[in-house]
Design a protein around this motif. Sequence first.
Motif, PDB file in Angstrom:
ATOM      1  N   ALA A 198       0.973  -1.273  -0.016  1.00 61.36           N
ATOM      2  CA  ALA A 198       0.002  -0.017  -0.086  1.00 61.36           C
ATOM      3  C   ALA A 198       0.991   1.251  -0.084  1.00 61.36           C
ATOM      4  O   ALA A 198       0.536   2.235  -0.948  1.00 61.36           O
ATOM      5  N   MET A 199       2.018   1.308   0.707  1.00 63.48           N
ATOM      6  CA  MET A 199       2.642   2.401   0.986  1.00 63.48           C
ATOM      7  C   MET A 199       3.435   2.548  -0.421  1.00 63.48           C
ATOM      8  O   MET A 199       3.510   3.651  -1.002  1.00 63.48           O
ATOM      9  N   VAL A 200       3.920   1.698  -1.192  1.00 61.18           N
ATOM     10  CA  VAL A 200       4.714   1.763  -2.520  1.00 61.18           C
ATOM     11  C   VAL A 200       3.635   2.238  -3.282  1.00 61.18           C
ATOM     12  O   VAL A 200       4.025   2.851  -4.253  1.00 61.18           O
ATOM     13  N   MET A 201       2.289   2.039  -3.060  1.00 62.15           N
ATOM     14  CA  MET A 201       1.585   2.458  -4.289  1.00 62.15           C
ATOM     15  C   MET A 201       0.931   3.972  -3.849  1.00 62.15           C
ATOM     16  O   MET A 201       0.285   4.336  -4.433  1.00 62.15           O
ATOM     17  N   GLY A 202       1.524   4.382  -2.833  1.00 67.21           N
ATOM     18  CA  GLY A 202       1.214   5.853  -2.591  1.00 67.21           C
ATOM     19  C   GLY A 202       0.256   6.150  -1.418  1.00 67.21           C
ATOM     20  O   GLY A 202      -0.011   7.339  -1.246  1.00 67.21           O
ATOM     21  N   VAL A 203      -0.295   4.822  -0.745  1.00 65.81           N
ATOM     22  CA  VAL A 203      -1.182   5.389   0.514  1.00 65.81           C
ATOM     23  C   VAL A 203      -0.155   5.829   1.490  1.00 65.81           C
ATOM     24  O   VAL A 203       0.761   5.287   2.013  1.00 65.81           O
ATOM     25  N   LYS A 204      -0.506   7.113   2.201  1.00 64.34           N
ATOM     26  CA  LYS A 204       0.135   7.663   3.262  1.00 64.34           C
ATOM     27  C   LYS A 204      -0.444   6.814   4.341  1.00 64.34           C
ATOM     28  O   LYS A 204      -1.274   7.177   5.257  1.00 64.34           O
ATOM     29  N   THR A 205       0.297   5.606   4.880  1.00 69.95           N
ATOM     30  CA  THR A 205      -0.241   4.715   5.672  1.00 69.95           C
ATOM     31  C   THR A 205      -0.313   5.221   7.205  1.00 69.95           C
ATOM     32  O   THR A 205      -1.184   5.074   7.757  1.00 69.95           O
TER      33      THR A 205
ATOM     34  N   ASN B  49      12.996   4.046  -4.274  1.00 69.89           N
ATOM     35  CA  ASN B  49      11.657   4.485  -4.024  1.00 69.89           C
ATOM     36  C   ASN B  49      11.124   4.331  -2.433  1.00 69.89           C
ATOM     37  O   ASN B  49       9.922   4.586  -2.177  1.00 69.89           O
ATOM     38  N   VAL B  51      11.664   2.535   0.125  1.00 71.17           N
ATOM     39  CA  VAL B  51      11.330   1.416   0.880  1.00 71.17           C
ATOM     40  C   VAL B  51      12.182   1.676   2.333  1.00 71.17           C
ATOM     41  O   VAL B  51      11.783   1.510   3.303  1.00 71.17           O
ATOM     42  N   ALA B  71       8.077   5.605   0.972  1.00 66.87           N
ATOM     43  CA  ALA B  71       7.718   5.174  -0.211  1.00 66.87           C
ATOM     44  C   ALA B  71       6.482   5.768  -0.786  1.00 66.87           C
ATOM     45  O   ALA B  71       6.130   6.041  -2.013  1.00 66.87           O
ATOM     46  N   TYR B  72       5.474   6.246   0.142  1.00 69.07           N
ATOM     47  CA  TYR B  72       4.462   6.770  -0.537  1.00 69.07           C
ATOM     48  C   TYR B  72       4.332   8.214  -1.210  1.00 69.07           C
ATOM     49  O   TYR B  72       3.628   8.494  -1.945  1.00 69.07           O
ATOM     50  N   ASN B  73       5.550   8.906  -0.390  1.00 67.52           N
ATOM     51  CA  ASN B  73       5.897  10.164  -1.145  1.00 67.52           C
ATOM     52  C   ASN B  73       6.282  10.047  -2.524  1.00 67.52           C
ATOM     53  O   ASN B  73       6.319  10.768  -3.476  1.00 67.52           O
TER      54      ASN B  73
END
Lengths: 322, 247
Positions: A198-205, B49, B51, B71-73
Amino acid sequence: MSFWRSAGFWINVLLVAIGGAVVLLIHQDTLRETVFTILMFVILASSLNIIMGLTGYVNFGHIVFFGLGGYFGFFLLSQLGWPLYLCMIAGGALSVVIALVVGAAVLRLRGAYFALATIGINEAARAFVANFAPFGGATGLYVNFSAYNAYGGSSKALWWIFTLLWIVTIITVVVCYLVKHSRFGLGLIAIREDEDAAMVMGVKTPWAKTAAFALSAFFPALVGTLYFFKNGNVEPEDAFRFQLSLEILVMVMLGGKGYVLGPIIGALAYERLRGVLLVSPLFKNLHLALSGAILLLIVLFMPGGLVGWVRDRLPRLRRWLE
Amino acid sequence: MILQVKNVSKQFGGLQALNDVSFELSEGRILGLIGPNGAGKTTLFNTINGVFAPTQGQIVFRGEDVTGQPAYNMARRGLARAHQVVRPLSDLTVHENVMVGACFGREGLGLRQAARRAEEALSRVGLIERAEQPAGSLNVAQKKRLEMARALAAQPYLILLDEVLAGLNPSEITAMMATIRAIREQGATIFMIEHVMQAIMSISDHIIVLDYGSLIASGPPQEVANNQKVIEAYLGDPRLTERLMAE
Ligand SMILES: Nc1ncnc2c1ncn2[C@@H]1O[C@H](COP(=O)(O)OP(=O)(O)OP(=O)(O)O)[C@@H](O)[C@H]1O
Ligand SMILES: [Mg+2]
């Protein structure tokens, strides 16, 4: 958003709306008390479902928000004489603030570590309140009987409290539905399924989890304030019942976590089941053992709960059971 | 330059997974990254990215220093990624999986637009017939394509592909290569890790080679293939030698 055209939305809303309306029409005290308990369970379980069912964080201490928020609301009501609705909202606001602070710290933990921490939070809150003088310490707080006069006497007040609880239930269910079907909700479900992905897809977890936690904390505080006002008093043992916290969790699991309908069905089924078993002399003292056993059976054999079970077997019903 | 990696090192305890790696990638190109198993390729992607942060060095993305950004940014800045070890959101449908990419990627689309974007992405990777299926029910090759669709739906400036061809049969490889070329035609820059030598040699504009965490070669495919250090690195890895021989 076209939620008003969705069958699943209306089933959820009408279920609680009609349930409460019937009680108001029949106007009978014992029925009101039973349904009061069910609606209270529906709110507690539905709000827990936001963090547990959608986000995937198992919270054993959900009752903390009922306790702390309710305590604060009841404090404003009984000690400062604030009007009831303001007390509810203030209790809810405090609950949200606490969830934001606690959540920012605890939601870094994942899986079992988070779950364990939530048990600690409940015990810590209980110990704090029991020693907090403005909240009356271990003896708690009472409301002066004259407070009910503002609502036309205690009998009328009880009906009024029930009506408010009914409205809060409808709002809670609507909010839960909207959250689940929103972009925010999609982010939460992504976190539940795989937080790193989810984080990698851009969800600001961190933000999303904390927001979900804070939202789940709001509604229990409203119930707490109403419940303590109905009882006329509040004490730590009643506000932070770990057993009730566990039972709410069982309701979510029983009905089906992640579905809006799940906690509604779960609350109803559990309340009925408990009612039957509590009068049986055999099970009376095995209350907690019983909820534990139900939990175990669900986890093992019906992980999607009742709603998930039906959806799996009757795919055609899926759009009705959301 | 869309991406600049400057003197990046990454340590895991005593293990030096990346050692002073520097290179640049200009817009609209396809950069290939090869190297023996355990060379640090995936780790390099992870530091790019967000991680995890590099132990040392700097990452510059589209002119901005993004070292240590979560990563989300990075996703929101326009960097998308397909994982080597597939990570489907199993309980969601294939379509919903790709919607997550569209909703939280560079453009941050609303649900309705994201649904449409997801359909486009699924058509491009040839997964549209499976849109309503739970993602967990896909086979490995399909899950790889799902990874790709999710990355595509985010409309990234730069897309990191970590062994998207692994485990695919020859005709699937051909189809995936065509997809990759099409993505480039639409303006995205591609940085890909691949063990399928023939494929990466033919598709890349430029290739860099990692061995034990260090960059040992960089150049056009033909040049790298004939580089003495590269051949030695691969000879040290029996499995890859076999693969090279096979092609
Ligand atoms: N999170 C981590 N913690 C500790 N060590 C790690 C971690 N990630 C990778 N490593 C180690 O770093 C080294 C490089 O791993 P990496 O996954 O980057 O290799 P790779 O080039 O992608 O290999 P492959 O071709 O097999 O995918 C390996 O020795 C690996 O065990
Ligand atoms: Mg790798």
